[in-house]
Design an enzyme around this catalytic site. Structure first.
Site, short mmCIF file in Angstrom:
data_model
loop_
_atom_site.label_atom_id
_atom_site.label_comp_id
_atom_site.label_asym_id
_atom_site.label_seq_id
_atom_site.Cartn_x
_atom_site.Cartn_y
_atom_site.Cartn_z
N GLU A 1 78.83 48.38 8.84
CA GLU A 1 78.39 49.79 8.72
C GLU A 1 78.85 50.35 6.99
O GLU A 1 79.35 51.35 6.98
CB GLU A 1 79.27 51.20 9.53
CG GLU A 1 78.42 49.98 10.93
CD GLU A 1 78.78 51.02 12.34
OE1 GLU A 1 79.75 52.53 11.96
OE2 GLU A 1 78.17 50.64 13.51
N ASN B 1 77.03 43.89 8.03
CA ASN B 1 76.23 44.41 9.50
C ASN B 1 76.28 45.90 9.34
O ASN B 1 76.93 46.11 9.37
CB ASN B 1 77.18 44.75 10.65
CG ASN B 1 76.61 44.56 12.12
OD1 ASN B 1 75.65 44.36 12.36
ND2 ASN B 1 77.24 45.35 13.24
N HIS C 1 70.83 49.26 17.49
CA HIS C 1 70.89 50.97 18.55
C HIS C 1 69.78 51.64 18.49
O HIS C 1 69.59 52.78 17.82
CB HIS C 1 72.63 51.60 18.24
CG HIS C 1 72.86 51.10 18.31
ND1 HIS C 1 73.68 50.37 19.44
CD2 HIS C 1 74.07 50.87 17.78
CE1 HIS C 1 74.33 49.64 19.71
NE2 HIS C 1 74.98 49.87 18.09
N GLU D 1 73.31 44.24 18.02
CA GLU D 1 74.13 44.95 18.94
C GLU D 1 72.96 46.36 20.10
O GLU D 1 72.68 46.85 19.71
CB GLU D 1 75.00 46.22 18.71
CG GLU D 1 75.77 46.05 17.62
CD GLU D 1 77.04 46.52 16.93
OE1 GLU D 1 76.73 47.84 17.65
OE2 GLU D 1 77.42 46.20 16.32
N ASP E 1 70.08 47.42 21.95
CA ASP E 1 69.53 48.74 23.06
C ASP E 1 69.77 50.16 23.36
O ASP E 1 68.27 50.28 21.63
CB ASP E 1 71.09 49.29 24.02
CG ASP E 1 71.97 50.02 22.94
OD1 ASP E 1 71.16 50.93 21.69
OD2 ASP E 1 73.36 50.85 22.98
O1 9MR Z 1 80.41 49.53 22.01
C1 9MR Z 1 81.20 50.35 21.16
C2 9MR Z 1 82.43 51.23 22.23
O2 9MR Z 1 83.23 50.47 23.32
C3 9MR Z 1 83.76 51.76 21.32
O3 9MR Z 1 83.93 53.11 22.28
C4 9MR Z 1 82.44 52.26 20.15
C5 9MR Z 1 83.87 53.22 19.25
O4 9MR Z 1 82.60 53.47 17.93
O5 9MR Z 1 82.40 51.64 19.56
C6 9MR Z 1 80.67 50.90 20.70
O6 9MR Z 1 80.96 49.92 19.43
C7 9MR Z 1 79.65 50.05 18.40
C8 9MR Z 1 79.87 49.04 17.01
O7 9MR Z 1 81.69 48.71 17.42
C9 9MR Z 1 79.66 49.50 15.99
N1 9MR Z 1 78.56 49.92 15.80
C10 9MR Z 1 77.80 51.03 16.77
C11 9MR Z 1 78.68 50.64 18.80
C12 9MR Z 1 78.54 51.99 19.11
O8 9MR Z 1 79.22 52.97 18.63
#
Ligand code: 9MR
Length: 508
Positions: free
Chosen positions: A163, A204, A240, A269, A271
């Site tokens: 990011e 990413n 997402h 990722e 969903d």
């Molecule tokens: O799935 C992850 C979640 O359990 C955490 O609370 C969250 C914190 O930011 O991060 C989630 O995963 C993220 C990923 O690392 C980067 N892209 C966005 C994802 C969803 O927030």
């Protein structure tokens, strides 16, 4: 250098040919019984791709969850356990225990692991942000080196930097950017490559799935990195998605432009969240988004695979982050596959029957409402019929009635005169054809603002009309989609598209 390596060959599990695309009958000494259908990963491997899921340490003791994670997915990504706040919570004190649980799980189940993530502004321990800027580069390089070295041989691909961009394509302020400017990205990639020369190195981000300012920024960055010889193998598109925000614009074309630079791409990722409670139309849209994302990956040779951001609503991050939204995953909270799971299987070529197992398929029917083929109006009447096994989300659908402008160049007015759907939900416009042909230099494009079409259902007739704004005459007799029949018949010269993909008819 770009150490371009192909995923999907030696690193994906082999699929017994018999398992794929068919039910396998196993003889057990008694009557033949139906064995399992091919899994998502097995279907993906027939295209040279993997199908994976995020997972997380708190979930792995859930035996039913772990069983499906092991059987259905060929790749896993730890949702949290390889992030900086877990692996180096105190400067210089590394703890890879949780990540090792994930790599051990993968090793036991023949899965590959995407490492996530080495350098990210979030889930970053506070000590990093508190460092004097002059110390950040050394701390980052040390972190990347230790972690990538620890997982050498077990992690096949790393999200080295996660990011890096704001929504408008500017660089995101982070302790790394503040201390080093954009150089932090090349520095992190070089450190990761030095620590693990065999790992595929990715950048990413989210909202870079379609063409737009943010993906343009990523494109510019990776082109510069490649030109400078920085080790970079791929770009990860998180995906997402949410039904209320539309599908990313031109996802396949966007993936392809990165691939054309010699990079791999991956959906990392995926969903698709839905406002709760979800209605049938939203769930149909969700299925189509999953399908379109998968299809985009299948259509791009260098897309190495798709990872869903956990496979079940039971362990989704969505409700905690977006209150009132959810149902974003392929399996429900009781770990049962949902219709969207069947939709994904169908997109992977595994539409082998069962309720909802067939992707939505539409056909167009046409009748002429126009006794005068040489006057100043064209009056096609169209209807769509769902011949598939799943509901189709109408906003994903467009229909093209191909005609010739006969001295084109004029502007057009288009009309919906009547439809049981309500003309207010029907959109219509004239579009100039990319490849003009005699009788087909334009098409009337019909779309829908809402609704879904259940299996077996018809839209009912949509009475359409168009004219040139100068009211000059047409010669419809040679128009590609024109017919003279006044009762409905299947019309293969009217084309139907779902998500831009041709699903019915032959284009001129
Ligand atoms: O799935 C992850 C979640 O359990 C955490 O609370 C969250 C914190 O930011 O991060 C989630 O995963 C993220 C990923 O690392 C980067 N892209 C966005 C994802 C969803 O927030």
């Amino acid at each position: 250098m770009s150490s371009v390596k192909r995923c999907g060959s030696s690193r994906t599990r082999r699929v017994p040919a018999l398992l794929v695309g068919a039910l396998v009958l196993a003889l057990t000494g008694g009557p033949a019984v139906a064995a399992q259908q091919a899994t998502l990963h097995e279907l993906a491997t027939t295209h040279g791709k993997y199908f994976g899921s995020a997972t997380d340490n708190p979930e792995l003791p859930d035996a039913d969850y772990a069983a499906t994670l092991a059987s259905e997915f060929g790749q896993i990504t730890p949702g949290n356990s390889m992030k900086w706040d877990t692996t180096e919570p105190v400067q210089g004190r590394f703890d890879f225990t949780k990540g090792d649980v994930v790599t051990d799980f993968a090793a036991r189940n023949g899965q590959t692991v995407r490492g996530h993530t080495l350098v990210w502004h979030s889930q970053l321990p506070s000590w990093v942000g508190a460092l004097p800027p002059a110390q950040v580069e050394a701390a980052m390089t040390h972190h990347v080196t230790e972690e990538a070295a620890h997982y050498r041989g077990t992690v096949t691909a790393w999200d080295v930097v996660n990011e890096p961009f704001n929504e408008d394509g500017t660089f995101r302020a982070s302790p790394f950017y503040t201390a080093m400017g954009t150089d932090y990205i090349a520095t992190a990639l070089r450190a990761a490559h030095a620590a693990d020369p065999d790992a595929e190195l990715y950048l990413n981000d989210y909202n870079i799935e379609g063409l737009g300012a943010k993906s343009d920024a990523m494109y510019t960055l990776v082109r510069e990195l490649l030109a400078e010889g920085v080790p970079l193998d791929g770009v990860g598109m998180q995906a997402h998605l949410a039904v209320q925000y539309g599908f990313p614009y031109e996802m396949r074309a966007n993936m392809q432009r990165f691939a054309d630079l010699g990079l791999d791409v991956a959906i990392t990722e995926l969903d698709v969240r839905v406002p709760l409670p979800a209605d049938a139309a939203e769930l149909a849209t969700q299925s189509s988004y999953y399908q379109r994302a998968v299809q985009a990956c299948l259509a791009v040779g260098r897309c190495v695979g798709v990872t869903v951001w956990d496979y079940t609503d039971k362990y989704s991050w969505v409700p905690g982050t977006f209150p009132g939204e959810g149902a974003a995953n392929l399996y429900d909270e009781n770990l049962r596959p949902k219709p969207v799971y069947d939709a994904v299987r169908a997109a992977l070529g595994g539409g082998d029957g069962g309720e909802g197992g067939d992707p939505g398929v539409l056909k167009a029917q046409y009748r002429s409402n126009d006794a005068r083929a040489a006057d100043n109006q064209i009056k096609p009447v169209l209807q769509l019929v769902n011949t598939g096994g799943a509901a189709v989300s109408l906003p994903e659908v467009t229909v093209r009635y191909w005609f010739s402008g006969d001295n084109g160049g004029a502007a057009y007015s288009t009309w919906c005169d009547w439809s049981p759907l309500g003309c207010s939900t029907v959109t219509h416009r004239v579009v100039a054809a990319d490849n003009p042909r005699p009788g087909a230099d334009r098409y009337l494009e019909v779309g829908f603002t809402g609704g879904s079409l259940a299996p077996g259902a018809s839209t009912g007739e949509i009475q359409l009309r168009l004219n040139k704004t100068d009211w000059s005459n047409f010669d419809e007799a040679d128009d590609y989609s024109h017919g003279s029949g006044t009762s409905f018949a299947d019309a293969t010269k009217v084309t139907v598209h779902i998500g831009g993909r041709l699903v019915w008819g032959t284009a001129p």
